[in-house]
Scaffold this active site. Structure first.
Site, PDB file in Angstrom:
ATOM      1  N   HIS A  38      -4.500  -9.075   1.525  1.00  0.00           N
ATOM      2  CA  HIS A  38      -3.585  -8.405   0.922  1.00  0.00           C
ATOM      3  C   HIS A  38      -3.323  -7.521   1.905  1.00  0.00           C
ATOM      4  CE1 HIS A  38      -2.671  -4.526  -1.645  1.00  0.00           C
ATOM      5  NE2 HIS A  38      -1.799  -5.775  -2.272  1.00  0.00           N
ATOM      6  N   ASP A  39      -3.872  -7.008   2.596  1.00  0.00           N
ATOM      7  CA  ASP A  39      -3.484  -6.132   3.960  1.00  0.00           C
ATOM      8  C   ASP A  39      -2.437  -7.021   4.708  1.00  0.00           C
ATOM      9  OD1 ASP A  39      -5.109  -4.325   3.068  1.00  0.00           O
ATOM     10  OD2 ASP A  39      -6.396  -4.286   4.986  1.00  0.00           O
ATOM     11  N   GLY A  59      -6.830   1.250   5.147  1.00  0.00           N
ATOM     12  CA  GLY A  59      -7.037   0.628   6.770  1.00  0.00           C
ATOM     13  C   GLY A  59      -7.797  -0.928   6.619  1.00  0.00           C
ATOM     14  N   TYR A  80     -12.470  -4.279   4.344  1.00  0.00           N
ATOM     15  CA  TYR A  80     -10.988  -4.126   4.251  1.00  0.00           C
ATOM     16  C   TYR A  80     -10.443  -3.672   2.907  1.00  0.00           C
ATOM     17  CZ  TYR A  80     -10.246  -6.820   8.470  1.00  0.00           C
ATOM     18  OH  TYR A  80     -10.024  -7.372   9.511  1.00  0.00           O
ATOM     19  N   GLY A 105      -9.672  -0.872   0.444  1.00  0.00           N
ATOM     20  CA  GLY A 105      -9.390   0.746   0.517  1.00  0.00           C
ATOM     21  C   GLY A 105      -8.220   0.866   1.813  1.00  0.00           C
ATOM     22  N   ASP A 115       0.518  -7.972  -4.468  1.00  0.00           N
ATOM     23  CA  ASP A 115      -0.524  -7.537  -5.635  1.00  0.00           C
ATOM     24  C   ASP A 115      -1.118  -8.474  -6.450  1.00  0.00           C
ATOM     25  OD1 ASP A 115      -0.331  -5.143  -3.916  1.00  0.00           O
ATOM     26  OD2 ASP A 115       1.150  -4.047  -5.636  1.00  0.00           O
TER      27      ASP A 115
END
Length: 146
Positions: A70-71, A54, A50, A52, A121
């Site tokens: 975070h995604d 995508g 996860y 980076g 973030d």
């Protein structure tokens, strides 16, 4: 005329979905706030399934879970009424925050969308600081292990 308008909208949409170096730099600096001396763009990009661009599959460790969370946070930001499509994309929108010691504070001056993204973030940077970094998951073959 309709074709010109369509071309303008497609160009704006494509630009809005590209990642802003400034937005990435802010997230990088937040990580450096919680982990002084780190090199976030080098260390955390292409880590696990996860971290980076995508992300898919099962996270390989706690750090990868931080990235998955975070995604998901960014996905939630995109659904907020206060985050306008094209303008407030989490990958392009910037926000105000401060770092004191290793404490990150999102500014009260942020609008609702900026505040949400800032806190995505912030929480990720704090999460990164609390979990181990496993070098074997850097540049992981995601097709094989995720």
């Amino acid at each position: 005329m309709k074709l010109l308008l369509l071309a303008a909208l497609l160009t704006a949409g494509a630009a809005a979905h590209s990642i802003s170096p400034r937005a990435v730099w802010q997230f990088r600096n937040m990580i450096k706030c919680t982990i002084p001396g780190s090199d976030p763009l080098k260390d955390y990009n292409n880590y696990g399934c996860y971290c980076g661009l995508g992300g898919w599959g099962t996270p390989v460790d706690d750090l990868d879970r931080c990235c998955q969370t975070h995604d998901h946070c960014y996905s939630q930001a995109k659904k907020l009424e206060s985050c306008k499509f094209l303008i407030d994309n989490p990958y392009t929108n910037t926000y105000s925050y401060s770092c004191s010691g290793s404490e990150i504070t999102c500014s009260a001056k942020n609008n609702k969308c900026e505040d949400f993204i800032c806190n995505c973030d912030r929480e990720a940077a704090i999460c990164f600081s609390k979990v181990p970094y496993n070098k074997e998951y850097k540049n992981l073959d995601t097709g094989k292990f995720c």
